[in-house]
Design a protein around this motif. Structure first.
Motif, PDB file in Angstrom:
ATOM      1  N   SER A  80      62.046 124.800   3.079  1.00 35.07           N
ATOM      2  CA  SER A  80      62.658 123.682   2.419  1.00 35.07           C
ATOM      3  C   SER A  80      63.227 123.194   2.909  1.00 35.07           C
ATOM      4  O   SER A  80      63.134 121.087   2.817  1.00 35.07           O
ATOM      5  CB  SER A  80      62.637 123.743   0.759  1.00 35.07           C
ATOM      6  N   ASN A  81      63.937 123.063   3.631  1.00 34.55           N
ATOM      7  CA  ASN A  81      64.646 122.793   4.551  1.00 34.55           C
ATOM      8  C   ASN A  81      63.802 121.750   5.814  1.00 34.55           C
ATOM      9  O   ASN A  81      64.421 119.946   5.691  1.00 34.55           O
ATOM     10  CB  ASN A  81      65.961 122.751   4.980  1.00 34.55           C
ATOM     11  N   THR A 132      63.226 118.098   4.245  1.00 33.50           N
ATOM     12  CA  THR A 132      64.200 116.601   4.935  1.00 33.50           C
ATOM     13  C   THR A 132      64.218 115.774   5.989  1.00 33.50           C
ATOM     14  O   THR A 132      64.475 114.410   6.105  1.00 33.50           O
ATOM     15  CB  THR A 132      66.057 117.447   4.545  1.00 33.50           C
ATOM     16  N   HIS A 166      61.606 121.479  -8.828  1.00 36.73           N
ATOM     17  CA  HIS A 166      61.156 121.549  -8.033  1.00 36.73           C
ATOM     18  C   HIS A 166      59.335 121.442  -7.460  1.00 36.73           C
ATOM     19  O   HIS A 166      58.542 121.946  -8.699  1.00 36.73           O
ATOM     20  CB  HIS A 166      61.271 123.278  -7.528  1.00 36.73           C
ATOM     21  N   ILE A 222      70.051 113.355  -7.506  1.00 39.48           N
ATOM     22  CA  ILE A 222      68.904 113.942  -5.956  1.00 39.48           C
ATOM     23  C   ILE A 222      68.685 112.708  -5.158  1.00 39.48           C
ATOM     24  O   ILE A 222      69.075 111.323  -5.674  1.00 39.48           O
ATOM     25  CB  ILE A 222      67.127 114.143  -6.683  1.00 39.48           C
ATOM     26  N   ASN A 259      65.436 113.475  -0.993  1.00 39.17           N
ATOM     27  CA  ASN A 259      65.500 115.210  -0.535  1.00 39.17           C
ATOM     28  C   ASN A 259      66.099 116.201  -0.816  1.00 39.17           C
ATOM     29  O   ASN A 259      66.577 116.706  -1.493  1.00 39.17           O
ATOM     30  CB  ASN A 259      64.447 116.417   0.339  1.00 39.17           C
ATOM     31  N   TRP A 260      67.528 115.033  -0.591  1.00 38.00           N
ATOM     32  CA  TRP A 260      69.035 115.603  -0.396  1.00 38.00           C
ATOM     33  C   TRP A 260      69.354 115.208  -1.918  1.00 38.00           C
ATOM     34  O   TRP A 260      69.284 115.054  -2.489  1.00 38.00           O
ATOM     35  CB  TRP A 260      69.994 114.732   0.686  1.00 38.00           C
ATOM     36  N   LYS A 261      70.148 116.394  -2.088  1.00 39.34           N
ATOM     37  CA  LYS A 261      70.720 116.904  -3.295  1.00 39.34           C
ATOM     38  C   LYS A 261      72.787 116.158  -2.507  1.00 39.34           C
ATOM     39  O   LYS A 261      73.002 116.729  -1.991  1.00 39.34           O
ATOM     40  CB  LYS A 261      71.418 118.091  -3.620  1.00 39.34           C
ATOM     41  N   SER A 286      73.341 118.055   0.452  1.00 41.72           N
ATOM     42  CA  SER A 286      73.067 119.441   0.591  1.00 41.72           C
ATOM     43  C   SER A 286      71.222 119.391   0.793  1.00 41.72           C
ATOM     44  O   SER A 286      71.117 118.860  -0.037  1.00 41.72           O
ATOM     45  CB  SER A 286      74.246 119.825   0.000  1.00 41.72           C
ATOM     46  N   HIS A 287      70.550 121.130   0.726  1.00 38.95           N
ATOM     47  CA  HIS A 287      69.278 121.291   0.747  1.00 38.95           C
ATOM     48  C   HIS A 287      69.642 122.814   1.013  1.00 38.95           C
ATOM     49  O   HIS A 287      69.730 123.308   1.852  1.00 38.95           O
ATOM     50  CB  HIS A 287      68.740 120.608   1.621  1.00 38.95           C
ATOM     51  N   TYR A 306      70.667 127.456   3.992  1.00 39.62           N
ATOM     52  CA  TYR A 306      71.301 126.345   3.555  1.00 39.62           C
ATOM     53  C   TYR A 306      72.055 125.450   4.532  1.00 39.62           C
ATOM     54  O   TYR A 306      72.564 125.764   5.803  1.00 39.62           O
ATOM     55  CB  TYR A 306      72.469 126.760   2.587  1.00 39.62           C
TER      56      TYR A 306
END
Length: 374
Positions: free
Chosen positions: A90-91, A94, A199, A311, A314-316, A328-329, A339
């Protein structure tokens, strides 16, 4: 004397047992405080029975550091390096979000655009009570689309848990992009787009496909032209057609079973980028420099509470009470966990890769990052 010898023997046994448990292959030279901190954090992680390999890349005050533990595979001992390639899972999302930010800045699109503007067929179902799904909804997890297509929950409910990964692989190796768009006609939204963050792989797939339409290039070409060539990311590839790089690690489940790679046609734009710690530090460096307007835009919170985790694209984005903003992601596939977290305020970041995927691995990587970086 006998008592002394027995006590000494017992101590030696304990020391030997501890040493054997701690004898995890590594390239950590243990010469600096950071080396020791990383090792103190990594050894307990690697001591879990499901662990295979761990690669860590750190950028701190402009300097890069790399650490590797374990092996790239269970079958034989090969210590990973900064060039070993892991699935981003899922990264990968980004990268699409950064492409979206660039498209917005170049006035190719607007975040408020109805996604149907970029689809080849009519989709009257992709709205709820007159509210359409926008490009922003795809990027900030509020699209209200189903997490997976096709919906295979009924198939998995009857399956042996150990076989689910292989069933999922079998389903998606036969599932084409055309089938994805056919099934998209059947989707029924259950809430207003923008109301709830959750998600969603389907949203990520659509965003990747739409970026292809907007830029007029295939996703693999976009990744090469927009990221890997200008940032000199020589170990970053888009998996597909069964082509696996020679320096790729193998991924495993919690029981040590070798897992298939995610090189499915339908999920390629959402989960199939693979990279190394050396390359991902180049990607993190780009995002650390918020003079890069696309990076800065992709970091702007769009939904949620920043104290708990908002959010952006996409980045948290999280702002602890007594700490810097963290961007992060996470990423998790059938056999890999990753991570990435960084802070432009600190000019620091970290990428962690593990070639195993049990229920705890991603959370453990998050804890590792906290111990090492903050």
């Amino acid at each position: 004397m006998k008592k002394f010898l027995l006590t000494l023997s017992l101590i030696l046994c304990i020391v030997m047992a501890y040493s054997q448990k701690s004898a995890i292959p590594a390239d950590n030279k243990l010469q600096t405080k950071l080396d020791s901190l990383v090792n103190k954090s990594a050894i307990p992680f690697m001591s879990e029975s499901s662990r295979v390999g761990l690669s860590i890349g750190i950028i701190k005050d402009g300097k890069e550091y790399f650490y590797n533990y374990g092996s790239t595979q269970k079958e034989k001992q090969i210590l990973p390096t900064a060039s070993t390639i892991y699935e981003l899972a899922s990264n990968s999302k980004t990268f699409s979000s950064t492409l979206l930010a660039r498209a917005v800045l170049n006035k190719k699109v607007s975040l408020t655009d109805d996604i149907r503007k970029y689809l080849n067929q009519d989709y009257p179902n992709l709205q709820y009570d007159g509210t359409p799904i926008t490009l922003l909804n795809l990027a900030n997890l509020t699209s209200a689309l189903p997490n997976w297509m096709p919906d295979s929950r009924e198939l998995f409910a009857k399956a042996n848990p150990d076989s689910i990964a292989y069933l999922l692989d079998a389903v998606h190796r036969k599932y084409s992009r055309n089938q994805f768009y056919t099934d998209l006609h059947k989707v029924k939204l259950d809430t207003i787009p923008g109301a709830l963050a959750r998600h969603c792989n389907t949203a990520a797939q659509l965003l990747g496909h739409i970026m292809e339409t907007v830029y007029g290039e295939k996703f693999g070409t976009l990744i090469r032209n927009q990221f890997t060539t200008p940032l000199k990311m020589k170990n970053t590839v888009l998996l597909g057609n069964g082509k696996i790089p020679a320096s790729m690690a193998f991924g495993y489940d919690a029981k040590g079973g070798k897992m298939p790679f995610i090189d499915w046609e339908d999920m390629q734009v959402a989960a199939s980028i693979a990279s190394s710690t050396s390359d991902m530090l180049k990607y993190i460096k780009y995002h650390l420099n918020e003079k890069n307007e696309d990076a800065k835009l992709s970091h702007q919170p769009t939904t949620g509470d920043i104290r708990k985790g908002a959010i952006a694209l996409n980045w948290k984005i999280t702002k602890p009470e007594n700490g810097p903003i963290r961007i992060s992601h996470t990423g998790g596939s059938l056999g890999f966990s990753s991570y990435v977290v960084f802070s432009p305020e600190m000019n620091s970041g970290i990428i962690l890769f593990a070639n195993d995927s049990d229920m705890k691995t991603q959370n453990e990587l998050i804890k590792l990052a906290e111990m090492i970086l903050y």
